[in-house]
Design a protein around this motif. Structure first.
Motif, PDB file in Angstrom:
ATOM      1  N   VAL A  77       0.844  -1.189   0.000  1.00  0.00           N
ATOM      2  CA  VAL A  77       0.000   0.000   0.000  1.00  0.00           C
ATOM      3  C   VAL A  77       0.884   1.246   0.000  1.00  0.00           C
ATOM      4  CG1 VAL A  77      -1.937  -1.145   1.140  1.00  0.00           C
ATOM      5  CG2 VAL A  77      -0.251   0.031   2.524  1.00  0.00           C
ATOM      6  N   SER A  78       0.272   2.383  -0.233  1.00  0.00           N
ATOM      7  CA  SER A  78       0.991   3.649  -0.291  1.00  0.00           C
ATOM      8  C   SER A  78       1.751   3.895   1.019  1.00  0.00           C
ATOM      9  CB  SER A  78      -0.003   4.782  -0.527  1.00  0.00           C
ATOM     10  OG  SER A  78       0.652   6.019  -0.554  1.00  0.00           O
ATOM     11  N   GLY A  79       3.005   4.274   0.904  1.00  0.00           N
ATOM     12  CA  GLY A  79       3.832   4.544   2.071  1.00  0.00           C
ATOM     13  C   GLY A  79       4.624   3.344   2.554  1.00  0.00           C
ATOM     14  N   GLU A  80       4.418   2.184   1.956  1.00  0.00           N
ATOM     15  CA  GLU A  80       5.171   0.985   2.332  1.00  0.00           C
ATOM     16  C   GLU A  80       6.142   0.628   1.209  1.00  0.00           C
ATOM     17  OE1 GLU A  80       2.019  -1.442   5.131  1.00  0.00           O
ATOM     18  OE2 GLU A  80       2.191  -2.001   3.043  1.00  0.00           O
ATOM     19  N   TYR A  81       7.136  -0.185   1.550  1.00  0.00           N
ATOM     20  CA  TYR A  81       8.072  -0.667   0.540  1.00  0.00           C
ATOM     21  C   TYR A  81       8.210  -2.181   0.658  1.00  0.00           C
ATOM     22  CZ  TYR A  81      11.542  -1.057   4.276  1.00  0.00           C
ATOM     23  OH  TYR A  81      12.201  -1.404   5.418  1.00  0.00           O
ATOM     24  N   LEU A  82       8.645  -2.812  -0.426  1.00  0.00           N
ATOM     25  CA  LEU A  82       8.844  -4.262  -0.463  1.00  0.00           C
ATOM     26  C   LEU A  82      10.142  -4.600   0.259  1.00  0.00           C
ATOM     27  CD1 LEU A  82       8.224  -7.136  -1.447  1.00  0.00           C
ATOM     28  CD2 LEU A  82       9.398  -6.542  -3.563  1.00  0.00           C
ATOM     29  N   ALA A  83      10.043  -5.320   1.369  1.00  0.00           N
ATOM     30  CA  ALA A  83      11.221  -5.694   2.152  1.00  0.00           C
ATOM     31  C   ALA A  83      11.740  -7.070   1.748  1.00  0.00           C
ATOM     32  CB  ALA A  83      10.892  -5.671   3.636  1.00  0.00           C
ATOM     33  N   GLN A  84      10.842  -7.981   1.483  1.00  0.00           N
ATOM     34  CA  GLN A  84      11.168  -9.347   1.081  1.00  0.00           C
ATOM     35  C   GLN A  84       9.875  -9.976   0.598  1.00  0.00           C
ATOM     36  OE1 GLN A  84      12.546 -10.662   4.961  1.00  0.00           O
ATOM     37  NE2 GLN A  84      10.735 -11.881   5.245  1.00  0.00           N
ATOM     38  N   TYR A  85       9.893 -11.273   0.349  1.00  0.00           N
ATOM     39  CA  TYR A  85       8.689 -11.995  -0.052  1.00  0.00           C
ATOM     40  C   TYR A  85       8.278 -12.950   1.051  1.00  0.00           C
ATOM     41  CZ  TYR A  85       9.320 -10.399  -4.828  1.00  0.00           C
ATOM     42  OH  TYR A  85       9.439  -9.634  -5.948  1.00  0.00           O
ATOM     43  N   CYS A  86       6.970 -13.013   1.309  1.00  0.00           N
ATOM     44  CA  CYS A  86       6.448 -14.052   2.196  1.00  0.00           C
ATOM     45  C   CYS A  86       6.365 -15.356   1.398  1.00  0.00           C
ATOM     46  CB  CYS A  86       5.077 -13.661   2.737  1.00  0.00           C
ATOM     47  SG  CYS A  86       5.141 -12.251   3.853  1.00  0.00           S
ATOM     48  N   PHE A  87       5.761 -15.283   0.210  1.00  0.00           N
ATOM     49  CA  PHE A  87       5.709 -16.393  -0.737  1.00  0.00           C
ATOM     50  C   PHE A  87       5.864 -15.797  -2.124  1.00  0.00           C
ATOM     51  CE2 PHE A  87       3.307 -17.917   2.915  1.00  0.00           C
ATOM     52  CZ  PHE A  87       3.997 -19.088   3.191  1.00  0.00           C
ATOM     53  N   GLU A  88       7.066 -15.877  -2.679  1.00  0.00           N
ATOM     54  CA  GLU A  88       7.398 -15.274  -3.961  1.00  0.00           C
ATOM     55  C   GLU A  88       6.632 -15.935  -5.077  1.00  0.00           C
ATOM     56  OE1 GLU A  88      11.316 -15.937  -5.792  1.00  0.00           O
ATOM     57  OE2 GLU A  88      11.596 -13.808  -5.441  1.00  0.00           O
ATOM     58  N   PRO A  89       6.137 -15.271  -6.062  1.00  0.00           N
ATOM     59  CA  PRO A  89       6.172 -13.831  -6.302  1.00  0.00           C
ATOM     60  C   PRO A  89       4.841 -13.151  -5.968  1.00  0.00           C
ATOM     61  CG  PRO A  89       5.643 -14.912  -8.346  1.00  0.00           C
ATOM     62  CD  PRO A  89       5.751 -15.996  -7.269  1.00  0.00           C
TER      63      PRO A  89
END
Length: 65
Positions: free
Chosen positions: A38-50
């Protein structure tokens, strides 16, 4: 036959790429989200890629005293 396909898909997802799972994401202050952060967040890693992402809010700046 359908059960074998389902088991194969689950095993493939669990072993694919850089997937750490929801526990790792939650312990590091993130939330697992489907699709995109969501707005204001960034991708840190994957829980279950992709498909399932681990999204985090940027660390708030600490006020200087």
């Amino acid at each position: 036959m359908g059960i074998l396909v389902l088991v194969f898909m689950l095993v493939s997802l669990a072993q694919h790429g850089d997937a750490h799972g929801p526990d790792s994401c939650n312990h590091r202050g993130g939330l697992c989200r489907v699709g995109e952060c969501v707005s204001g967040e960034y991708l840190a890693q994957y829980c279950f890629e992709p498909v399932i992402l681990c999204c985090k809010n940027p660390s708030p700046a600490t006020p200087e005293s």
